[in-house]
Design an enzyme around this catalytic site. Sequence first.
Site, PDB file in Angstrom:
ATOM      1  N   THR A   1      -6.747  11.672   2.790  1.00  0.00           N
ATOM      2  CA  THR A   1      -5.494  11.391   3.680  1.00  0.00           C
ATOM      3  C   THR A   1      -4.386  12.661   3.342  1.00  0.00           C
ATOM      4  OG1 THR A   1      -4.127  10.363   1.683  1.00  0.00           O
ATOM      5  CG2 THR A   1      -5.899   8.871   3.019  1.00  0.00           C
TER       6      THR A   1
ATOM      7  N   LYS B   1       2.153   3.728 -11.515  1.00  0.00           N
ATOM      8  CA  LYS B   1       0.867   3.086 -10.887  1.00  0.00           C
ATOM      9  C   LYS B   1       0.530   2.502 -12.180  1.00  0.00           C
ATOM     10  CE  LYS B   1       0.388   4.511  -6.684  1.00  0.00           C
ATOM     11  NZ  LYS B   1       0.370   3.480  -5.419  1.00  0.00           N
TER      12      LYS B   1
ATOM     13  N   VAL C   1      -8.981   9.803  -1.861  1.00  0.00           N
ATOM     14  CA  VAL C   1      -9.234   9.352  -0.472  1.00  0.00           C
ATOM     15  C   VAL C   1      -8.722  10.417   0.474  1.00  0.00           C
ATOM     16  CG1 VAL C   1      -8.916   7.552   1.294  1.00  0.00           C
ATOM     17  CG2 VAL C   1      -8.731   6.958  -1.066  1.00  0.00           C
TER      18      VAL C   1
ATOM     19  N   TYR D   1       4.365   9.786 -10.728  1.00  0.00           N
ATOM     20  CA  TYR D   1       3.605   8.815  -9.811  1.00  0.00           C
ATOM     21  C   TYR D   1       2.739   7.978 -10.836  1.00  0.00           C
ATOM     22  CZ  TYR D   1      -0.441   8.328  -6.778  1.00  0.00           C
ATOM     23  OH  TYR D   1      -1.393   7.555  -5.966  1.00  0.00           O
TER      24      TYR D   1
ATOM     25  N   ASN E   1       0.695  -1.341  -0.020  1.00  0.00           N
ATOM     26  CA  ASN E   1       0.090   0.098  -0.019  1.00  0.00           C
ATOM     27  C   ASN E   1       0.959   1.427   0.308  1.00  0.00           C
ATOM     28  OD1 ASN E   1      -2.381   2.032   0.840  1.00  0.00           O
ATOM     29  ND2 ASN E   1      -0.703   1.848   2.625  1.00  0.00           N
TER      30      ASN E   1
ATOM     31  N   SER F   1      -2.957   0.463  -6.576  1.00  0.00           N
ATOM     32  CA  SER F   1      -2.977   1.447  -7.650  1.00  0.00           C
ATOM     33  C   SER F   1      -3.496   2.649  -7.543  1.00  0.00           C
ATOM     34  CB  SER F   1      -3.330   0.621  -8.901  1.00  0.00           C
ATOM     35  OG  SER F   1      -2.909   1.042  -9.952  1.00  0.00           O
TER      36      SER F   1
HETATM   37  N1  LIG Z   1      -5.237   9.412  -1.081  1.00  0.00           N
HETATM   38  C1  LIG Z   1      -5.767   9.249  -2.232  1.00  0.00           C
HETATM   39  O1  LIG Z   1      -6.355   9.954  -2.847  1.00  0.00           O
HETATM   40  C2  LIG Z   1      -5.095   7.978  -3.116  1.00  0.00           C
HETATM   41  C3  LIG Z   1      -5.621   7.736  -4.478  1.00  0.00           C
HETATM   42  C4  LIG Z   1      -5.173   6.903  -5.056  1.00  0.00           C
HETATM   43  C5  LIG Z   1      -4.106   6.084  -4.633  1.00  0.00           C
HETATM   44  N2  LIG Z   1      -3.420   6.013  -3.496  1.00  0.00           N
HETATM   45  C6  LIG Z   1      -2.513   5.188  -2.990  1.00  0.00           C
HETATM   46  O2  LIG Z   1      -2.799   4.646  -1.666  1.00  0.00           O
HETATM   47  C7  LIG Z   1      -1.762   4.413  -1.108  1.00  0.00           C
HETATM   48  C8  LIG Z   1      -1.922   4.944   0.291  1.00  0.00           C
HETATM   49  O3  LIG Z   1      -1.914   6.349   0.198  1.00  0.00           O
HETATM   50  P1  LIG Z   1      -2.450   7.438   1.325  1.00  0.00           P
HETATM   51  O4  LIG Z   1      -3.461   8.381   0.681  1.00  0.00           O
HETATM   52  O5  LIG Z   1      -2.787   6.660   2.707  1.00  0.00           O
HETATM   53  O6  LIG Z   1      -0.961   8.300   1.291  1.00  0.00           O
HETATM   54  P2  LIG Z   1      -0.198   8.768   2.680  1.00  0.00           P
HETATM   55  O7  LIG Z   1      -1.274   9.332   3.739  1.00  0.00           O
HETATM   56  O8  LIG Z   1       0.503   9.687   2.021  1.00  0.00           O
HETATM   57  O9  LIG Z   1       0.522   7.468   3.294  1.00  0.00           O
HETATM   58  C9  LIG Z   1       1.613   6.975   2.664  1.00  0.00           C
HETATM   59  C10 LIG Z   1       2.203   5.825   3.412  1.00  0.00           C
HETATM   60  O10 LIG Z   1       3.076   5.405   2.369  1.00  0.00           O
HETATM   61  C11 LIG Z   1       4.433   5.353   3.182  1.00  0.00           C
HETATM   62  N3  LIG Z   1       5.658   5.886   2.137  1.00  0.00           N
HETATM   63  C12 LIG Z   1       5.787   6.765   1.569  1.00  0.00           C
HETATM   64  N4  LIG Z   1       6.885   6.952   0.881  1.00  0.00           N
HETATM   65  C13 LIG Z   1       7.621   5.755   1.462  1.00  0.00           C
HETATM   66  C14 LIG Z   1       8.938   5.467   1.336  1.00  0.00           C
HETATM   67  N5  LIG Z   1       9.815   6.121   0.848  1.00  0.00           N
HETATM   68  N6  LIG Z   1       9.198   4.441   2.036  1.00  0.00           N
HETATM   69  C15 LIG Z   1       8.582   3.666   2.709  1.00  0.00           C
HETATM   70  N7  LIG Z   1       7.018   4.197   2.941  1.00  0.00           N
HETATM   71  C16 LIG Z   1       6.708   5.202   2.365  1.00  0.00           C
HETATM   72  C17 LIG Z   1       4.094   6.570   4.448  1.00  0.00           C
HETATM   73  O11 LIG Z   1       5.212   6.466   5.315  1.00  0.00           O
HETATM   74  P3  LIG Z   1       5.573   7.601   6.217  1.00  0.00           P
HETATM   75  O12 LIG Z   1       4.021   7.848   6.883  1.00  0.00           O
HETATM   76  O13 LIG Z   1       6.445   7.356   7.094  1.00  0.00           O
HETATM   77  O14 LIG Z   1       5.591   8.753   5.173  1.00  0.00           O
HETATM   78  C18 LIG Z   1       2.876   6.298   4.747  1.00  0.00           C
HETATM   79  O15 LIG Z   1       2.782   5.217   5.269  1.00  0.00           O
HETATM   80  C19 LIG Z   1      -0.591   5.028  -1.986  1.00  0.00           C
HETATM   81  O16 LIG Z   1       0.102   3.741  -2.478  1.00  0.00           O
HETATM   82  C20 LIG Z   1      -1.167   5.997  -2.827  1.00  0.00           C
HETATM   83  O17 LIG Z   1      -0.575   6.136  -4.182  1.00  0.00           O
HETATM   84  C21 LIG Z   1      -4.152   7.081  -2.666  1.00  0.00           C
END
Ligand SMILES: NC(=O)c1ccc[n+]([C@@H]2O[C@H](COP(=O)([O-])OP(=O)(O)OC[C@H]3O[C@@H](n4cnc5c(N)ncnc54)[C@H](OP(=O)(O)O)[C@@H]3O)[C@@H](O)[C@H]2O)c1
Length: 259
Positions: free
Chosen positions: A190, A161, A188, A157, A92, A143
């Site tokens: 976040t 994906k 989402v 990015y 994730n 993804s």
């Molecule tokens: N939010 C959205 O709208 C959305 C939409 C489509 C896809 N996604 C995908 O959903 C997944 C989770 O996203 P989220 O929204 O929950 O994002 P988030 O709140 O930014 O959390 C990202 C997570 O990934 C970890 N991470 C980032 N860079 C890293 C690195 N270099 N090494 C190890 N861990 C790392 C972060 O660790 P730290 O906390 O330590 O930084 C955190 O735990 C991601 O793959 C993202 O691409 C999100």
Amino acid sequence: MVEFTPVIILTGAGRGIGFAILSYLLALPNPPNIIATSRNISAIEPLAAAHKNLEVISVDFSAPSSELRTLISEILNSAVLKWGRIDSLLLNHGNLDPVAKIDVAALEDWEANYRVNFLSNVEFIKTALPELRKTNGRVVLVSSGASSIYFTGWGAYGSTKAALNHLNSTLALEEPTITTVAIAPGIVDTDMQASLRGVHGKVMSDGENAFFNSLKENNSMVKPEDVGTALANLALRVEKSLSGKYLNWDDEILSSYRA
Ligand SMILES: NC(=O)c1ccc[n+]([C@@H]2O[C@H](COP(=O)([O-])OP(=O)(O)OC[C@H]3O[C@@H](n4cnc5c(N)ncnc54)[C@H](OP(=O)(O)O)[C@@H]3O)[C@@H](O)[C@H]2O)c1
Ligand SMILES: *[C@@H]1O[C@H](CO)[C@@H](O)[C@H](O)[C@H]1NC(C)=O
Ligand SMILES: *[C@@H]1O[C@H](CO)[C@@H](O)[C@H](O)[C@H]1NC(C)=O
Ligand SMILES: CC(=O)N[C@H]1CO[C@H](CO)[C@@H](O)[C@@H]1O
């Protein structure tokens, strides 16, 4: 009846969607054994003291390939040493940076993003395969709609994906005993979205900014808990017929995983 406790490797568990997934799994009546990783583990490290089925590891997947290999094999070895098996990879973690137009792209920044968002996933799958074959295991790749929807400055990015989606079909083809799915979680609420409305707004067009801002104003983003539940249930019991598919988290076919 399941007579063993499944072992799940969950990445990006420190906040956002991953934190929601972890919270859901820990609250189950029969929780799985979990290795949870993040760079910053301060929010989840305390949970390990209260949950014997949880191990928390701090790791940065932007490390160069040689280090990445070691880091990932340590995580997987830890699961096997402790619990003797690996049932699911729920990959994730992800990072949006660099958000920058191609005319100013720095190759080093793209390279780091490829290690985090894509190459670490390849290495995880490769290294876990011997264990996943033994358990008829599952791989859930997180993804993004951005794999096929294009926004200004999102080249790094989005392309990682898209590459992740390609992995779903290749792995499904090569490893018939493993079930793989790539899931787009929707938009989402976040930190990732907060960063879009903040620093990254400078790179995007007015129309793109207005779109992301209005999602927040209208309170119409997906809640991390809702998509987290679906992803957790996929990691626990995704059915074979879905293997190789790239699906939106709210696809009708996934309704039983959202409950
Ligand atoms: N939010 C959205 O709208 C959305 C939409 C489509 C896809 N996604 C995908 O959903 C997944 C989770 O996203 P989220 O929204 O929950 O994002 P988030 O709140 O930014 O959390 C990202 C997570 O990934 C970890 N991470 C980032 N860079 C890293 C690195 N270099 N090494 C190890 N861990 C790392 C972060 O660790 P730290 O906390 O330590 O930084 C955190 O735990 C991601 O793959 C993202 O691409 C999100
Ligand atoms: C790590 O996470 C904690 C708790 O979520 C937060 O308070 C802290 O600012 C974070 N540290 C860094 C370096 O981002
Ligand atoms: C937010 O709500 C306004 C007013 O109802 C609407 O015009 C706009 O399209 C909505 N934005 C999104 C992204 O749904
Ligand atoms: C986005 C993407 O490439 N999805 C693929 C995932 O795997 C299935 C099954 O092989 C393909 O049909 C999809 O096109």
